[in-house]
Each structure stands twice: as structure tokens, then as C-alpha cells.
Design an enzyme around this catalytic site. Structure first.
Site, PDB file in Angstrom:
ATOM      1  N   LYS A   1       0.843  -1.210   0.000  1.00 13.67           N
ATOM      2  CA  LYS A   1       0.000   0.000   0.000  1.00 13.67           C
ATOM      3  C   LYS A   1       0.876   1.256   0.000  1.00 13.67           C
ATOM      4  CE  LYS A   1      -2.047   2.197   3.885  1.00 13.67           C
ATOM      5  NZ  LYS A   1      -1.585   3.555   3.722  1.00 13.67           N
ATOM      6  N   ASN A   2       1.830   1.313   0.927  1.00 14.43           N
ATOM      7  CA  ASN A   2       2.591   2.547   1.067  1.00 14.43           C
ATOM      8  C   ASN A   2       3.486   2.818  -0.131  1.00 14.43           C
ATOM      9  OD1 ASN A   2       1.367   3.052   3.459  1.00 14.43           O
ATOM     10  ND2 ASN A   2       3.120   2.555   4.758  1.00 14.43           N
TER      11      ASN A   2
ATOM     12  N   CYS B   1      -5.302   8.261   8.766  1.00 20.45           N
ATOM     13  CA  CYS B   1      -5.686   7.802  10.100  1.00 20.45           C
ATOM     14  C   CYS B   1      -5.355   8.864  11.148  1.00 20.45           C
ATOM     15  CB  CYS B   1      -4.939   6.513  10.429  1.00 20.45           C
ATOM     16  SG  CYS B   1      -5.561   5.096   9.516  1.00 20.45           S
TER      17      CYS B   1
ATOM     18  N   ARG C   1      -0.336  15.233  12.889  1.00 26.63           N
ATOM     19  CA  ARG C   1       0.449  14.775  11.738  1.00 26.63           C
ATOM     20  C   ARG C   1       0.787  16.003  10.881  1.00 26.63           C
ATOM     21  NH1 ARG C   1      -1.882   9.165   9.350  1.00 26.63           N
ATOM     22  NH2 ARG C   1       0.242   9.003   8.577  1.00 26.63           N
TER      23      ARG C   1
ATOM     24  N   ASP D   1       3.865   0.846  12.196  1.00 30.49           N
ATOM     25  CA  ASP D   1       2.656   0.240  11.628  1.00 30.49           C
ATOM     26  C   ASP D   1       2.405  -1.179  12.146  1.00 30.49           C
ATOM     27  OD1 ASP D   1       2.188   2.526  10.244  1.00 30.49           O
ATOM     28  OD2 ASP D   1       2.791   1.766   8.285  1.00 30.49           O
TER      29      ASP D   1
ATOM     30  N   ARG E   1      -9.100  -0.020   3.702  1.00 29.50           N
ATOM     31  CA  ARG E   1      -8.184   1.003   3.189  1.00 29.50           C
ATOM     32  C   ARG E   1      -6.817   0.427   2.883  1.00 29.50           C
ATOM     33  NH1 ARG E   1      -6.581   5.524   6.625  1.00 29.50           N
ATOM     34  NH2 ARG E   1      -5.051   5.439   4.963  1.00 29.50           N
TER      35      ARG E   1
HETATM   36  C1  UD1 Z   1       4.404   6.844   6.406  1.00 27.99           C
HETATM   37  C2  UD1 Z   1       3.507   5.654   6.175  1.00 27.99           C
HETATM   38  C3  UD1 Z   1       2.833   5.242   7.472  1.00 27.99           C
HETATM   39  C4  UD1 Z   1       3.863   5.035   8.562  1.00 27.99           C
HETATM   40  C5  UD1 Z   1       4.797   6.226   8.671  1.00 27.99           C
HETATM   41  C6  UD1 Z   1       5.939   5.991   9.636  1.00 27.99           C
HETATM   42  C7  UD1 Z   1       2.819   6.007   3.900  1.00 27.99           C
HETATM   43  C8  UD1 Z   1       1.716   6.326   2.963  1.00 27.99           C
HETATM   44  N1  UD1 Z   1       2.521   6.011   5.199  1.00 27.99           N
HETATM   45  O1  UD1 Z   1       3.545   7.902   6.848  1.00 27.99           O
HETATM   46  O2  UD1 Z   1       2.129   4.042   7.221  1.00 27.99           O
HETATM   47  O3  UD1 Z   1       3.193   4.871   9.792  1.00 27.99           O
HETATM   48  O4  UD1 Z   1       5.364   6.529   7.398  1.00 27.99           O
HETATM   49  O5  UD1 Z   1       6.668   4.882   9.258  1.00 27.99           O
HETATM   50  O6  UD1 Z   1       3.907   5.710   3.483  1.00 27.99           O
HETATM   51  N2  UD1 Z   1       6.382  14.504  10.743  1.00 27.99           N
HETATM   52  C9  UD1 Z   1       6.566  15.839  11.064  1.00 27.99           C
HETATM   53  N3  UD1 Z   1       6.475  16.751  10.066  1.00 27.99           N
HETATM   54  C10 UD1 Z   1       6.215  16.402   8.775  1.00 27.99           C
HETATM   55  C11 UD1 Z   1       6.037  15.040   8.460  1.00 27.99           C
HETATM   56  C12 UD1 Z   1       6.125  14.104   9.472  1.00 27.99           C
HETATM   57  O7  UD1 Z   1       6.803  16.186  12.222  1.00 27.99           O
HETATM   58  O8  UD1 Z   1       6.160  17.285   7.922  1.00 27.99           O
HETATM   59  C13 UD1 Z   1       6.462  13.506  11.817  1.00 27.99           C
HETATM   60  C14 UD1 Z   1       5.169  12.677  11.960  1.00 27.99           C
HETATM   61  O9  UD1 Z   1       4.223  13.344  12.756  1.00 27.99           O
HETATM   62  C15 UD1 Z   1       5.709  11.424  12.594  1.00 27.99           C
HETATM   63  C16 UD1 Z   1       7.096  11.263  11.954  1.00 27.99           C
HETATM   64  O10 UD1 Z   1       7.440  12.555  11.453  1.00 27.99           O
HETATM   65  O11 UD1 Z   1       5.867  11.616  13.978  1.00 27.99           O
HETATM   66  C17 UD1 Z   1       7.178  10.277  10.827  1.00 27.99           C
HETATM   67  O12 UD1 Z   1       6.154  10.561   9.900  1.00 27.99           O
HETATM   68  P1  UD1 Z   1       6.294  10.207   8.363  1.00 27.99           P
HETATM   69  O13 UD1 Z   1       7.467   9.312   8.155  1.00 27.99           O
HETATM   70  O14 UD1 Z   1       6.226  11.466   7.579  1.00 27.99           O
HETATM   71  O15 UD1 Z   1       4.976   9.386   8.116  1.00 27.99           O
HETATM   72  P2  UD1 Z   1       4.063   9.394   6.852  1.00 27.99           P
HETATM   73  O16 UD1 Z   1       4.870   9.618   5.621  1.00 27.99           O
HETATM   74  O17 UD1 Z   1       2.881  10.248   7.113  1.00 27.99           O
END
Ligand code: UD1
Length: 439
Positions: free
Chosen positions: A39-40, A133, A138, A321, A413
Site C-alpha cells: 500500500k505505502n 488515520c 500529523r 505500523d 483502506r
Molecule cells: C508513512 C507511512 C505510514 C507510517 C509512517 C511511519 C505512507 C503512505 N505512510 O507515513 O504508514 O506509519 O510513514 O513509518 O507511506 N512529521 C513531522 N512533520 C512532517 C512530516 C512528518 O513532524 O512534515 C512527523 C510525523 O508526525 C511522525 C514522523 O514525522 O511523527 C514520521 O512521519 P512520516 O514518516 O512522515 O509518516 P508518513 O509519511 O505520514
């Protein structure tokens, strides 16, 4: 008058019909689980496909609702899509700009990968905030930082972003923390800008490596794959490609935990061991009975005789995850375990539900403290997010008696045909309609 009043009271008491998962727990599970495409990974490949005007063919795309939402967005932008037998053919030769404010954008988080695609292609994007989610805050500050480093001008007002890309230019991005999403957006935008962009402290998840492979096969020039620094020579001509999505490592992990709880030589395939190394290390510590032959994991139920301490962290660390299914798995054991959730501040909704089933779990700041119990007991529980709902399905499979899991939409999803796959390995599980009070 009194007739209407009575009917109204009757209706509110009875609640609404809802599709739920009914599970009779305790059955040993055997046979083969076929793992779907990631998915990711596909949620970044699909938007990135727009960088090529040629035909892009991607195999092993799971029919999950996140994919359908992305397809809906593409179709609204004039892209011609064919999706049969898990192969997606994307013809973006008639792509037109549309504001990214359609309702589908709010239904999944990865829709924000269209920001970088459109910013590069059209030099302008109007977008609304994104879905996904609810796991606590986030933010997307790292995405915005990366765009700004590449010359974007960004105005944010009342939940709407205006991105102006008139002055996009090569740049140097140093992420202060590892983010999968921000890394994807930075790579996609930098690939479209002429010149050399350096991105430091990138996420190193397998899905990032695969995105780089995909873009390079389309003509991009990216160095540093698999390390935490990437050098992108942007602005290359991009052409069509035929590509295969990798197996979903989180789905593998979920079924591996199901196998470690209830398996009888349960087979899971295909598995890429390097993608689940942290889980395998945990299995070794816990003496779980598993082996990997070629691309197949064979796993059997193994009692947990000790507690463990696990920290979720970016790849190659233990994935957040899998935190929720792991919480369920460790809830029946002979020890006390601690999972330190270092990624999300509020990924704990499953704990209350597990406790309803007889688990003994506390949360202290970001620590999930799991005092092992002998059994879980079936009851009605509610999944509040994708992996949380999956963790409750595992709980239902492990529990005595009947469990009703609410939150089927979340499962759909991210897990292709979870109920069909579970039935195939002899789980006593079905989707039924029930009248339940609204949550
Ligand atoms: C992706 C995955 C999700 C997984 C997550 C962490 C996808 C579609 N989803 O989510 O399944 O749980 O990686 O492995 O690939 N953060 C900030 N600022 C930002 C962006 C992120 O502070 O601009 C923080 C987030 O709140 C979190 C951490 O960084 O605490 C990691 O998030 P991130 O790796 O960005 O997760 P996603 O890409 O949303």
C-alpha cells in the site's frame, strides 16, 4: 404526535446497520497467505507516474480503497486509467490541472504526493489539507520546508494551501527528522527541477528505494539509493515504464503475528526478509517457531514465555505500523512487555479495546506496558484506524468466544481481502450486518 415521538425514540435506540467482522476465536490456522502489493509503495508510485507522458504500467497494485481514491483523483484530472487483475495502466497524455480540493483528497494522507507532482508540472497548486488515520498530530512542516528549499512560495489560509512554483530551482534540503512522506515529496519535486538537488537525512524505508527505482526506470537520475543522502540530477526527460510493486511488508508482518499466535505451519508469501528484519529479530528473541525458505515464511504458534522491550523507529527499526498488532500479540504471554511508540503520539486507541477483551495494558506517555494474561475474551470492539482495526482482528482470532470488530472501512483502506484471506487459512470469520449504536 405521540406516535411520531415514539417512533423517533425507537429509532435512536435501535441504532444503524453496520457491516462488522464476526470472529469465533481459537482456531489453528494453516495453508497459504498470498501477500498483496505494498500500500505505502503504490500510493507514491501512482502520483509519480504522472511525471511521464508515456504509458506507465504498474503490476501488483492491491484493490484497496486508498488506491481507488487515487484513481478517482487522477480521472478527475483527465488521466485515462485501466485497472484489471491488479495491473494499473496510467495514460496521462491528457492530464489537465485541477485544484486539489476535491473531496477524495481528504480521504487519504498520501494524496499530498500530488502536491509535488502538480507543483513541478503546473508551477501552481491550490490544495486543501489531507486525510489519513488519526494518530495524533500529523504536521506537514517538513514537506513545506522541502518545497521552500526548492524555491516554492507557499501561502496557507483556512486549511487551504496555495503553492507557487514560478521560481522553482535546484536546492539543498536537510531534513531535521526522518519522514517518509516528506522524502517522497522532495524526491518527486527535485526530479522535475533542472540541476542538482541534495537531500540529506532522508527516510530509508524500502518504499523510498522502490520509488527511486521506479523514477530511474522512467529516466530520472538519482544517486545515493539506500543511504540517507540523495543527489538528484533533475529535469531529465521521463518516459513510460513497466514496473512491479513490492510485497506489502506490513501485511507480511500482520500475518506473521497471526501465524505466531495461531499458525500451524502457516505459509506466508512472497516475503522479502530484509524488509522485515526487525520483526525477525524480535521473533528470534521470543523463540518463535518460524523459518524462511526462498520467498516463503512458515510459521507456527509459539507461547511467549518472557517480556520484551521494543522501540518503534524509522526503518530499519521496528515499524510503528506493526506496533498495534504486536501489542495484541504480546497481550497473551507470561511476561510484561513494553513497546515505546516513538513515531506517533496517539497511536493507542486499540489499547482500550484490548482491555475490554481482558488484556492488561497501560499507557504511560509513549510507553505501552503490556502485562501478559492467559486469555482474551470475545466482545464488541471498535477499530479507530487501519492498523488498530487489524490488531483487533488478531485479538478476535486469539480470543475465546465471539468477537465483533467494528471499523471494516479502515481494514479495506489497507488490507486487500483480509476476510477472504483469513477464511482461506481456516479462520472462523465473516462479514455480517449488525444493528449497532452509532459511535
Ligand atoms: C508513512 C507511512 C505510514 C507510517 C509512517 C511511519 C505512507 C503512505 N505512510 O507515513 O504508514 O506509519 O510513514 O513509518 O507511506 N512529521 C513531522 N512533520 C512532517 C512530516 C512528518 O513532524 O512534515 C512527523 C510525523 O508526525 C511522525 C514522523 O514525522 O511523527 C514520521 O512521519 P512520516 O514518516 O512522515 O509518516 P508518513 O509519511 O505520514
Amino acid at each position: 404526535m405521540s406516535f411520531f415521538l415514539t417512533s423517533f425514540i425507537h429509532l435512536t435506540k435501535r441504532g444503524t446497520m453496520e457491516e462488522v467482522i464476526k470472529i469465533k476465536g481459537g482456531k489453528k490456522l494453516s495453508g497459504v497467505v498470498n501477500i498483496s502489493g505494498s500500500k505505502n509503495n503504490c500510493v507514491s508510485l501512482i502520483p509519480a507516474a504522472l511525471l511521464s507522458k508515456g504509458l506507465v504500467v504498474i503490476h501488483n497494485i492491491p484493490p484497496i480503497s486508498d488506491v481507488y481514491r487515487l484513481v478517482d483523483i487522477l480521472e478527475k484530472c483527465g488521466v485515462c486509467i485501466t485497472y484489471t487483475d491488479n495491473t494499473l495502466i496510467i495514460d496521462s497524455s491528457n492530464l489537465v490541472y485541477k485544484d486539489l480540493t476535491m473531496p477524495e483528497m481528504g480521504k487519504l494522507r498520501a494524496s499530498y504526493y500530488f502536491y509535488s507532482v502538480f507543483l513541478g508540472l503546473f508551477k501552481y497548486v491550490k490544495a486543501n489539507t489531507i486525510g489519513g488515520c488519526r494518530l495524533g498530530d500529523r504536521p506537514i512542516d517538513l514537506h513545506l520546508y522541502a518545497f521552500k528549499q526548492l524555491g516554492a512560495n507557499i501561502i496557507e489560509e483556512d486549511g487551504t494551501y496555495i503553492f507557487d512554483g514560478t521560481n522553482l530551482k535546484q536546492g539543498h534540503i536537510i531534513f531535521e527528522k526522518s519522514s517518509v512522506g516528506a522524502t517522497v515529496n522532495a524526491i518527486i519535486l527535485a526530479t522535475q527541477i533542472k540541476g542538482k538537488t541534495i537531500i540529506e537525512n532522508v527516510a530509508m524505508e524500502p518504499e523510498i528505494t522502490e520509488l527511486i527505482n521506479f523514477l530511474c526506470e522512467m529516466g530520472a537520475k538519482i544517486k545515493g539509493k539506500g543511504t540517507n543522502t540523495l543527489i538528484i540530477y533533475g529535469g531529465q526527460e521521463m518516459h513510460g515504464v513497466e514496473f512491479s510493486n513490492i510485497p506489502d511488508r506490513i501485511e507480511v508482518g500482520t500475518y506473521a503475528l497471526i501465524g505466531a499466535s495461531l499458525g500451524n505451519n502457516l505459509k506466508i508469501k512472497p516475503v522479502i526478509p530484509e524488509h522485515i528484519q526487525s520483526l525477525l529479530e524480535l521473533f528470534n528473541v521470543l523463540n518463535i517457531n518460524y523459518q524462511i525458505k526462498n520467498d516463503t515464511m512458515i510459521i507456527s504458534a509459539s507461547p511467549i514465555k518472557q517480556g520484551v522491550v521494543i522501540l518503534t523507529s524509522p526503518f530499519p527499526g521496528f515499524p510503528t505500523d506493526l506496533q498495534q498488532p504486536l501489542t495484541t500479540f504480546l497481550s497473551i504471554s507470561n511476561g510484561t512487555s513494553v513497546i515505546i511508540e516513538s513515531i506517533y503520539h496517539n497511536r493507542f486507541a486499540h489499547v482500550k479495546e484490548l482491555n475490554k477483551m481482558g488484556a492488561n495494558i497501560n499507557i504511560n506517555n509513549m510507553n505501552i506496558i503490556i502485562h501478559g494474561v492467559d486469555t482474551l475474551n470475545g466482545t464488541i470492539v471498535s477499530g479507530k484506524d487501519l492498523r488498530g482495526a487489524a490488531s483487533l482482528v488478531l485479538a478476535g482470532l486469539m480470543a475465546k468466544g465471539e468477537t465483533i470488530v467494528r471499523g471494516l472501512d479502515y481494514i479495506n483502506r489497507g488490507y486487500e481481502n483480509m476476510i477472504v484471506k483469513l477464511k482461506k487459512i481456516h479462520a472462523n470469520v465473516e462479514i455480517v450486518s449488525m444493528e449497532l449504536e452509532e459511535q
